[in-house]
Design a protein around this motif. Structure first.
Motif, PDB file in Angstrom:
ATOM      1  N   SER A 126       0.823  -1.214   0.000  1.00  0.00           N
ATOM      2  CA  SER A 126       0.000   0.000   0.000  1.00  0.00           C
ATOM      3  C   SER A 126       0.858   1.265   0.000  1.00  0.00           C
ATOM      4  N   GLN A 127       2.116   1.135   0.454  1.00  0.00           N
ATOM      5  CA  GLN A 127       3.047   2.252   0.440  1.00  0.00           C
ATOM      6  C   GLN A 127       3.980   2.200  -0.763  1.00  0.00           C
ATOM      7  N   GLY A 128       3.729   1.257  -1.671  1.00  0.00           N
ATOM      8  CA  GLY A 128       4.525   1.181  -2.890  1.00  0.00           C
ATOM      9  C   GLY A 128       5.792   0.365  -2.763  1.00  0.00           C
ATOM     10  N   ASP A 129       5.927  -0.437  -1.701  1.00  0.00           N
ATOM     11  CA  ASP A 129       7.127  -1.252  -1.498  1.00  0.00           C
ATOM     12  C   ASP A 129       6.841  -2.690  -1.909  1.00  0.00           C
ATOM     13  N   ALA A 130       7.470  -3.138  -3.007  1.00  0.00           N
ATOM     14  CA  ALA A 130       7.292  -4.506  -3.508  1.00  0.00           C
ATOM     15  C   ALA A 130       8.639  -5.210  -3.605  1.00  0.00           C
ATOM     16  N   SER A 131       9.508  -4.980  -2.629  1.00  0.00           N
ATOM     17  CA  SER A 131      10.866  -5.533  -2.653  1.00  0.00           C
ATOM     18  C   SER A 131      10.851  -7.048  -2.505  1.00  0.00           C
ATOM     19  N   LEU A 132      11.888  -7.691  -3.058  1.00  0.00           N
ATOM     20  CA  LEU A 132      12.035  -9.145  -3.020  1.00  0.00           C
ATOM     21  C   LEU A 132      13.173  -9.516  -2.084  1.00  0.00           C
ATOM     22  N   VAL A 133      12.938 -10.525  -1.249  1.00  0.00           N
ATOM     23  CA  VAL A 133      13.944 -11.013  -0.317  1.00  0.00           C
ATOM     24  C   VAL A 133      14.353 -12.423  -0.726  1.00  0.00           C
ATOM     25  N   ILE A 134      15.676 -12.678  -0.767  1.00  0.00           N
ATOM     26  CA  ILE A 134      16.223 -14.009  -1.041  1.00  0.00           C
ATOM     27  C   ILE A 134      17.103 -14.397   0.141  1.00  0.00           C
TER      28      ILE A 134
END
Length: 218
Positions: A126-134
């Motif tokens: 909702s805040q625009g954060d779509a980061s990916l974690v590996i």
């Protein structure tokens, strides 16, 4: 005398009836006009408003990322849409490209890799954060990662990608090198051997000829 009174009576009755007819006619006409005015509806043209198109900017940072085997990597993907403060309706997809081709990692905000809990999306969408974690990266995670977003109107917007390189220990003197560096060292070694062969071949030929001439003279 009675005849005169009868005439006056009939004249008065006629006048009264005429008055009643005129009054009813006027009243009826006015009521009809009022009813017509009351039932008259003016058709107003309907105004159909088309929704504004989405304008979304997908930013991936950094452009290049390095990590050691076993470390945790966060690949940032930020969504910016000035017209839409809420971004929870967006569908996010992550995929990787390498020498083997393309592999989907996450689709519709959910990891699609079977039996793999190392890869997942973090942050507040909702805040625009779509980061990916590996988690616990390995050399198989080497490649270029893309963040792709599907808008409610079907439009697809993709980031510029993040190139991930994994460093690993060779086990020789504890040296840590990236895959690219390893390939470069091997290629340089092969090139050096080829150069040595080219340079030494004429000298070896001369030595062989000298040995043959010496054996003949003997």
């Amino acid at each position: 005398m009675s005849q005169h009174i009868g005439k006056l009576y009939r004249s008065a009755a006629s006048s009264f009836l005429l008055f009643l007819l005129v009054d009813v006619g006027v009243s009826g006409g006015s009521a009809s006009k009022e009813n017509a005015a009351g039932t008259h509806i003016t058709a107003q043209p309907s105004l159909l408003t088309t929704p504004e198109p989405w304008h979304l900017l997908v930013t991936q940072t950094p452009a290049k990322e390095k990590a050691k085997e076993g470390e945790t990597v966060v690949l940032n993907c930020h969504l910016n849409s000035p017209q839409r403060p809420s971004l929870t309706d967006l569908m996010v997809k992550w995929y990787k490209e390498d020498e083997k081709g393309q592999m989907d990692l996450l689709q519709n905000n959910v990891t699609v890799l079977p039996n793999n809990s190392r890869v997942f999306m973090s942050g507040d969408l909702s805040q625009g954060d779509a980061s990916l974690v590996i988690l616990n990266v390995t050399t198989s995670d080497h490649g270029i990662y893309f963040c792709e977003v599907t808008l409610p109107d079907g439009k697809v917007v993709t980031g510029d990608g993040t190139k991930l390189r994994i460093r690993r220990a060779l086990g020789l003197f504890g040296i840590e090198e990236s895959i690219g560096t390893i390939i470069g060292v091997v290629a340089a070694g092969i090139g050096g051997v080829v150069v040595l062969i080219i340079v030494l071949t004429p000298q070896l030929r001369r030595c062989v000829l000298c040995m043959r001439q010496g054996s003949r003279q003997a």
